[in-house]
Design a protein around this motif. Structure first.
Motif, mmCIF file in Angstrom:
data_model
loop_
_atom_site.group_PDB
_atom_site.id
_atom_site.type_symbol
_atom_site.label_atom_id
_atom_site.label_comp_id
_atom_site.label_asym_id
_atom_site.label_seq_id
_atom_site.Cartn_x
_atom_site.Cartn_y
_atom_site.Cartn_z
ATOM 1 N N ASN A 197 -73.675 14.379 2.023
ATOM 2 C CA ASN A 197 -72.697 13.364 1.624
ATOM 3 C C ASN A 197 -73.357 11.998 1.749
ATOM 4 O OD1 ASN A 197 -70.548 11.632 1.252
ATOM 5 N ND2 ASN A 197 -69.138 12.767 2.556
ATOM 6 N N PRO A 216 -68.465 5.484 -5.227
ATOM 7 C CA PRO A 216 -67.952 6.700 -4.570
ATOM 8 C C PRO A 216 -69.086 7.528 -3.975
ATOM 9 C CG PRO A 216 -67.906 6.935 -6.965
ATOM 10 C CD PRO A 216 -68.257 5.506 -6.682
ATOM 11 N N PRO A 217 -68.808 8.290 -2.919
ATOM 12 C CA PRO A 217 -69.856 9.104 -2.291
ATOM 13 C C PRO A 217 -70.326 10.223 -3.208
ATOM 14 C CG PRO A 217 -67.706 9.642 -1.376
ATOM 15 C CD PRO A 217 -67.510 8.440 -2.248
ATOM 16 N N GLU A 218 -71.587 10.589 -3.056
ATOM 17 C CA GLU A 218 -72.149 11.730 -3.777
ATOM 18 C C GLU A 218 -72.229 12.908 -2.813
ATOM 19 O OE1 GLU A 218 -76.102 13.072 -6.348
ATOM 20 O OE2 GLU A 218 -76.037 11.124 -5.327
ATOM 21 N N CYS A 250 -73.476 7.896 0.472
ATOM 22 C CA CYS A 250 -72.681 6.826 -0.130
ATOM 23 C C CYS A 250 -73.446 5.515 0.017
ATOM 24 C CB CYS A 250 -71.313 6.729 0.545
ATOM 25 S SG CYS A 250 -70.243 5.468 -0.167
#
Length: 261
Positions: free
Chosen positions: A209, A215-217, A211
């Motif tokens: 996760n 938006p977070p990947e 960021c």
């Protein structure tokens, strides 16, 4: 019957020496090191509630030779030492780890070996997981799509694909190393040349996760040698998921589905 969560969590430090595990599953087995006698292995154990704990071995002990072929089996383990884990990425969320020695004995319980356990997380649950839970591997499943293989990548073979559920959530999966060829061949076979939708069930994959901006990947990746998948669609959770796809997914209704576990 051993509870890996409760039998150790309230144990004072001065009693963390040795223990008997009465009923646990060899949930995942993966090689740890190579010696003159061959590889020796680490083990992820699971109890009946699905709580997991790692067991390591410090040598190529005779009592453990051949046990690497018994993944999924239910066992009793006699005389195993207990130690605390370090606060970093671990294969399980337990604050303890077991360490087998030359004195450790493992006995397979034949009557229980039709019982399997995977703690599936829904794809739509993964982005909502607490950051502490992201330090540990998860199990999940979904329908495979958008597969790309990079067999000649400078860092080694790599495959990327996405999985989705039946309510239109999706997540990227990244495979590296020899597993690239295994999952590529499995997908080709199970999909019938792309004519059928394929369900993949992933066992003990790491969640990433990141960021930076926006938006977070979030994606799943093989990590540490313990990530796995299997060709078997007989788990109740997979059969339930398959049925839900047949009832609600137009692509599956049109093309059919095969289970890849």
């Amino acid at each position: 019957m051993t509870s890996l969560r409760h039998d150790f969590s309230h144990t004072p430090s001065e009693y963390l020496h040795s223990h008997l595990l009465e009923l646990v599953q060899l949930h995942k087995i993966y090689p740890d090191a190579i010696t003159n006698h061959g590889p020796y292995y680490n083990y992820i154990l699971a109890d009946e509630d699905g709580y997991k704990m790692e067991m390591t071995t410090d040598g190529d002990y005779p009592n453990f030779r051949g046990l690497e072929k018994e993944e999924g089996r239910w066992v009793e383990i006699f005389v195993v030492e207990i130690e605390r884990t370090y606060p970093c990425f671990q294969p399980t969320s337990s604050p303890f780890r077991l360490n087998a020695s030359r004195c450790t004995q493992v006995r397979i319980i034949e009557a229980l070996n039709s019982r399997l356990f995977l703690d599936f997380k829904s794809i739509h649950e993964i982005p909502r997981m607490h950051w502490r839970d992201l330090r540990y591997p998860i199990d999940t499943m979904g329908v495979v799509f958008n597969t790309e293989a990079y067999l000649d990548a400078p860092s080694g073979p790599r495959m990327e694909f996405y999985i989705r559920d039946n309510i239109d959530h999706q997540i990227k999966c990244v495979v590296t190393g020899d597993q690239v060829y295994a999952i590529r061949d499995g997908l080709d076979y199970m999909s019938g040349g792309g004519r059928r939708q394929v369900i993949v069930a992933l066992k003990m994959w790491r969640v990433w996760n990141l960021c930076y901006f926006g938006p977070p990947e979030i994606w799943l990746e093989t990590e540490g040698g313990f990530a796995d998948f299997r060709f078997n669609a007989r788990f109740p959770e997979v059969e339930e998921f398959t049925q839900s796809l047949l009832n609600s997914d137009p692509y599956v209704q049109k093309n059919g589905v095969e289970g890849l576990v």
